[in-house]
Design a protein around this motif. Structure first.
Motif, short mmCIF file in Angstrom:
data_model
loop_
_atom_site.label_atom_id
_atom_site.label_comp_id
_atom_site.label_asym_id
_atom_site.label_seq_id
_atom_site.Cartn_x
_atom_site.Cartn_y
_atom_site.Cartn_z
N PRO A 2 0.84 -1.21 0.00
CA PRO A 2 0.00 0.00 0.00
C PRO A 2 0.87 1.26 0.00
N GLY A 4 0.85 3.83 1.75
CA GLY A 4 1.25 4.31 3.07
C GLY A 4 2.50 3.66 3.61
N LEU A 5 2.90 2.51 3.03
CA LEU A 5 4.11 1.82 3.47
C LEU A 5 5.31 2.10 2.57
N GLY A 61 -6.88 6.99 5.20
CA GLY A 61 -6.18 5.72 5.36
C GLY A 61 -6.83 4.57 4.62
N ALA A 62 -8.17 4.51 4.61
CA ALA A 62 -8.86 3.42 3.93
C ALA A 62 -8.59 3.45 2.43
N ALA A 64 -5.99 4.96 0.97
CA ALA A 64 -4.56 4.76 0.74
C ALA A 64 -4.20 3.28 0.75
N ARG A 65 -4.90 2.48 1.54
CA ARG A 65 -4.62 1.03 1.56
C ARG A 65 -5.05 0.34 0.28
N LYS A 66 -5.90 0.98 -0.52
CA LYS A 66 -6.37 0.39 -1.77
C LYS A 66 -5.48 0.74 -2.96
N LEU A 68 -2.04 0.28 -4.48
CA LEU A 68 -0.87 -0.58 -4.34
C LEU A 68 0.24 -0.07 -5.25
#
Length: 70
Positions: A2, A4-5, A61-62, A64-66, A68
């Motif tokens: 994701p 965010g990482l 955040g939700a 951003a996790r989508k 990749l």
């Protein structure tokens, strides 16, 4: 991984946007497309700030996790 990482201040390529079609279309209008480059500025538990082309966007955040990246 994701967005965010991703490592901060390093351009990464969007591999896949794992969201419904309406959200994907909206992100495309903002400049976030599969195969495009974005740069993570900062990430918290609540969201991220990314640079897309020459602008900055804040994503929750939700969402951003989508997004990749590699």
């Amino acid at each position: 991984m994701p967005v965010g990482l991703a490592p901060a201040n390093t351009p990464v390529r969007v591999i896949k946007i794992a969201a419904e079609e309406g959200v994907r279309r909206h992100l495309m209008e903002l400049g976030i497309t599969e195969g495009g480059d974005i740069t993570l500025v900062s990430a918290t538990a609540n969201g991220v700030i990314v640079i897309v082309k020459e602008g900055r966007l804040c994503l929750d955040g939700a969402l951003a996790r989508k997004i990749l990246v590699a």
